[in-house]
Design a protein around this motif. Structure first.
Motif, mmCIF file in Angstrom:
data_model
loop_
_atom_site.group_PDB
_atom_site.id
_atom_site.type_symbol
_atom_site.label_atom_id
_atom_site.label_comp_id
_atom_site.label_asym_id
_atom_site.label_seq_id
_atom_site.Cartn_x
_atom_site.Cartn_y
_atom_site.Cartn_z
ATOM 1 N N GLY A 147 0.811 -1.216 0.000
ATOM 2 C CA GLY A 147 0.000 0.000 0.000
ATOM 3 C C GLY A 147 0.836 1.255 0.000
ATOM 4 N N VAL A 148 2.088 1.147 0.403
ATOM 5 C CA VAL A 148 3.014 2.274 0.370
ATOM 6 C C VAL A 148 3.983 2.070 -0.788
ATOM 7 C CG1 VAL A 148 4.885 3.476 1.580
ATOM 8 C CG2 VAL A 148 2.857 2.736 2.844
ATOM 9 N N SER A 149 4.175 3.123 -1.579
ATOM 10 C CA SER A 149 5.037 3.029 -2.756
ATOM 11 C C SER A 149 5.728 4.357 -3.004
ATOM 12 C CB SER A 149 4.213 2.632 -3.988
ATOM 13 O OG SER A 149 4.976 2.739 -5.175
ATOM 14 N N ALA A 150 6.871 4.291 -3.685
ATOM 15 C CA ALA A 150 7.575 5.506 -4.101
ATOM 16 C C ALA A 150 7.573 5.627 -5.617
ATOM 17 C CB ALA A 150 9.011 5.506 -3.567
ATOM 18 N N ALA A 165 -3.452 8.693 -1.490
ATOM 19 C CA ALA A 165 -2.789 9.914 -1.031
ATOM 20 C C ALA A 165 -1.371 9.924 -1.571
ATOM 21 C CB ALA A 165 -2.767 9.970 0.499
ATOM 22 N N ILE A 166 -0.890 11.111 -1.891
ATOM 23 C CA ILE A 166 0.491 11.262 -2.342
ATOM 24 C C ILE A 166 1.092 12.462 -1.632
ATOM 25 C CG2 ILE A 166 -0.229 12.597 -4.372
ATOM 26 C CD1 ILE A 166 2.219 11.409 -5.838
ATOM 27 N N GLU A 243 -5.595 17.023 13.691
ATOM 28 C CA GLU A 243 -5.288 15.738 13.066
ATOM 29 C C GLU A 243 -6.561 15.104 12.513
ATOM 30 O OE1 GLU A 243 -3.208 13.035 15.582
ATOM 31 O OE2 GLU A 243 -1.326 14.159 15.493
ATOM 32 N N THR A 244 -6.420 14.508 11.338
ATOM 33 C CA THR A 244 -7.532 13.765 10.739
ATOM 34 C C THR A 244 -6.974 12.502 10.091
ATOM 35 O OG1 THR A 244 -7.317 14.993 8.664
ATOM 36 C CG2 THR A 244 -8.950 15.800 10.252
ATOM 37 N N ILE A 245 -7.854 11.546 9.841
ATOM 38 C CA ILE A 245 -7.453 10.324 9.136
ATOM 39 C C ILE A 245 -8.163 10.284 7.792
ATOM 40 C CG2 ILE A 245 -7.573 7.801 9.115
ATOM 41 C CD1 ILE A 245 -7.137 7.776 12.076
ATOM 42 N N LEU A 246 -7.361 10.148 6.744
ATOM 43 C CA LEU A 246 -7.906 10.022 5.397
ATOM 44 C C LEU A 246 -8.079 8.539 5.083
ATOM 45 C CD1 LEU A 246 -5.519 12.540 3.568
ATOM 46 C CD2 LEU A 246 -7.790 13.014 4.525
ATOM 47 N N ASP A 247 -9.241 8.173 4.616
ATOM 48 C CA ASP A 247 -9.515 6.774 4.276
ATOM 49 C C ASP A 247 -8.964 6.486 2.877
ATOM 50 O OD1 ASP A 247 -10.831 6.219 6.684
ATOM 51 O OD2 ASP A 247 -12.714 7.044 5.904
ATOM 52 N N VAL A 248 -7.746 5.977 2.832
ATOM 53 C CA VAL A 248 -7.114 5.645 1.550
ATOM 54 C C VAL A 248 -6.536 4.233 1.641
ATOM 55 C CG1 VAL A 248 -6.538 8.048 1.027
ATOM 56 C CG2 VAL A 248 -4.879 6.635 2.257
ATOM 57 N N THR A 249 -6.364 3.629 0.490
ATOM 58 C CA THR A 249 -5.778 2.279 0.450
ATOM 59 C C THR A 249 -4.377 2.278 -0.155
ATOM 60 O OG1 THR A 249 -6.941 1.937 -1.644
ATOM 61 C CG2 THR A 249 -7.986 1.073 0.358
ATOM 62 N N GLY A 250 -3.948 3.459 -0.594
ATOM 63 C CA GLY A 250 -2.599 3.565 -1.138
ATOM 64 C C GLY A 250 -1.965 4.879 -0.747
ATOM 65 N N PHE A 251 -0.670 4.828 -0.429
ATOM 66 C CA PHE A 251 0.062 6.030 -0.011
ATOM 67 C C PHE A 251 1.350 6.107 -0.816
ATOM 68 C CE2 PHE A 251 3.152 8.227 2.729
ATOM 69 C CZ PHE A 251 2.467 9.406 2.975
ATOM 70 N N PHE A 252 1.505 7.182 -1.590
ATOM 71 C CA PHE A 252 2.653 7.340 -2.477
ATOM 72 C C PHE A 252 3.559 8.462 -1.987
ATOM 73 C CE2 PHE A 252 -0.363 4.966 -4.876
ATOM 74 C CZ PHE A 252 0.381 4.172 -5.729
ATOM 75 N N VAL A 253 4.843 8.174 -1.953
ATOM 76 C CA VAL A 253 5.838 9.156 -1.511
ATOM 77 C C VAL A 253 6.564 9.680 -2.739
ATOM 78 C CG1 VAL A 253 7.840 9.561 -0.032
ATOM 79 C CG2 VAL A 253 6.101 7.899 0.659
ATOM 80 N N ALA A 254 6.513 10.993 -2.941
ATOM 81 C CA ALA A 254 7.142 11.595 -4.118
ATOM 82 C C ALA A 254 7.950 12.823 -3.692
ATOM 83 C CB ALA A 254 6.082 11.980 -5.149
ATOM 84 N N ILE A 255 8.919 12.573 -2.821
ATOM 85 C CA ILE A 255 9.751 13.678 -2.313
ATOM 86 C C ILE A 255 11.175 13.591 -2.848
ATOM 87 C CG2 ILE A 255 8.359 14.025 -0.244
ATOM 88 C CD1 ILE A 255 10.380 12.390 1.332
ATOM 89 N N GLY A 256 11.360 12.753 -3.882
ATOM 90 C CA GLY A 256 12.657 12.718 -4.542
ATOM 91 C C GLY A 256 13.397 11.404 -4.381
ATOM 92 N N HIS A 257 14.468 11.273 -5.138
ATOM 93 C CA HIS A 257 15.357 10.117 -5.080
ATOM 94 C C HIS A 257 16.795 10.592 -4.869
ATOM 95 C CE1 HIS A 257 11.906 8.074 -6.830
ATOM 96 N NE2 HIS A 257 12.498 6.921 -6.628
#
Length: 336
Positions: A147-150, A165-166, A243-257
């Protein structure tokens, strides 16, 4: 250019455990293994050092569905094991080990493995890849691959019709958010500040995408899940400290490589981020006999298939370079 040459005393100390090879490959992802396959078939007798993470980033992924030749998809670790077996079957000497320093001041090139052994090489192929930057959350690593990906291009397909979410605010994050929006029902874009770092054109494209919701001044606190997969993400609005919780099934990290190229600084030409520069249309670096392929020199595509393609190029470039050197030596001998 600043040179970080090995001290003569160190070379003398390590000379008892040194060896010479025709083609040394540093790194073991799709680029490194493909370079090994081609180099072995060209009778270059390649020696490949795997680095800390044998098989590269794909060993940390689950399903791979966008690499040609696997109609039903394949697990990342299994795919890299297939690459390794093929390279080994063709004659590549694959070794566990990490290159700790290099000296490209003369010929042959000199590298040190695990601070204990020197190897001299007629050609060096660098395929050390790049590592995604992460937020540093424990839950982020817990659900990495579940569920977490870059990489939106790699994994977005698995989240069609879902809420995602990204996190990120640059051009890459904007581009990946737009890509995900074509597949997902909704995309929350988490921006830490009150504005983007992306270009105006990319920001406009994001704003014109109806199923992207931008949450400014928002920081990721935790990725939540059921122990197997992501079920949400806890975020905080830093303006109101809510604080809140977003109901998502995937979380993408796009802060660089970050390219894994630090040991080559001072020797090879790089861009401001550390990606090694190669001559257009080739894998040649600014040092004769040193070639670079895969994500260590590619900050645009960063795909397994493009890495493999440049691995092929690097082996062919190395083979032609060695053939040219041999021809030059013959001409020199004839001239004398």
């Amino acid at each position: 250019m600043e040179r970080h040459a090995l001290l003569t005393d160190d070379l003398i100390k390590l000379s008892s455990c040194s060896e010479h090879v025709k083609c040394l490959i540093i790194g073991s992802g799709p680029a490194g293994y493909t370079a090994a396959i081609y180099a072995a078939r060209a009778d270059l007798n390649p020696v490949l050092y795997t680095g800390i993470l044998a098989g590269g980033q794909l060993t940390q992924t689950t399903e791979v569905e966008n690499y040609p030749g696997y109609p039903d998809g394949i697990q990342g670790p299994e795919m890299m094991e297939n690459f390794r077996k093929q390279a080994e079957r063709l004659g590549t000497d694959i070794r566990l080990g990490y290159i700790t320093s290099v000296d490209f001041s003369g010929m042959p090139h000199v590298v040190v493995v695990d601070e204990a052994k020197t190897i001299t090489a007629d050609t060096v192929i660098i395929s050390t890849g790049a590592s995604a930057k992460w937020l540093g959350l424990e839950s982020e690593q817990k659900y990495n691959g579940f569920g977490v990906s870059a990489c939106a291009v790699c994994d977005g397909f698995f989240f069609r019709g879902q809420d995602l979410a990204i996190v990120g605010a640059g051009d890459t994050a904007a581009e990946e958010a737009i890509y995900l929006a074509k597949l997902a029902r909704k995309v929350y874009m988490l921006v830490r500040r009150d504005e983007f770092r992306a270009s105006k054109a990319m920001v406009q494209r994001v704003l014109n995408t109806p199923n992207i919701e931008i949450l400014y001044n928002t920081e990721t606190k935790e990725i939540t899940g059921d122990g197997l997969n992501v079920t949400g993400v806890k975020v905080q609005n830093n303006k109101v400290q809510e604080e809140t919780i977003l109901d998502v099934t995937g979380f993408f990290v796009a802060i660089g490589h970050q390219p894994n190229t630090h040991i080559f600084k001072g020797w090879l030409d790089m861009d401001e981020t550390g990606y090694i520069k190669t001559k257009p249309g080739t894998t040649y670096t600014n040092i004769r006999g040193v070639f670079c392929c895969g994500d260590a020199q590619d900050h645009v595509y960063r795909q397994a298939v493009t890495a493999a393609g440049t691995g092929c190029m690097a082996a062919i470039d190395a083979e032609r370079y060695l053939a040219g050197r041999a021809a030059d030596l013959i001409l020199e001998e004839e001239a004398t």
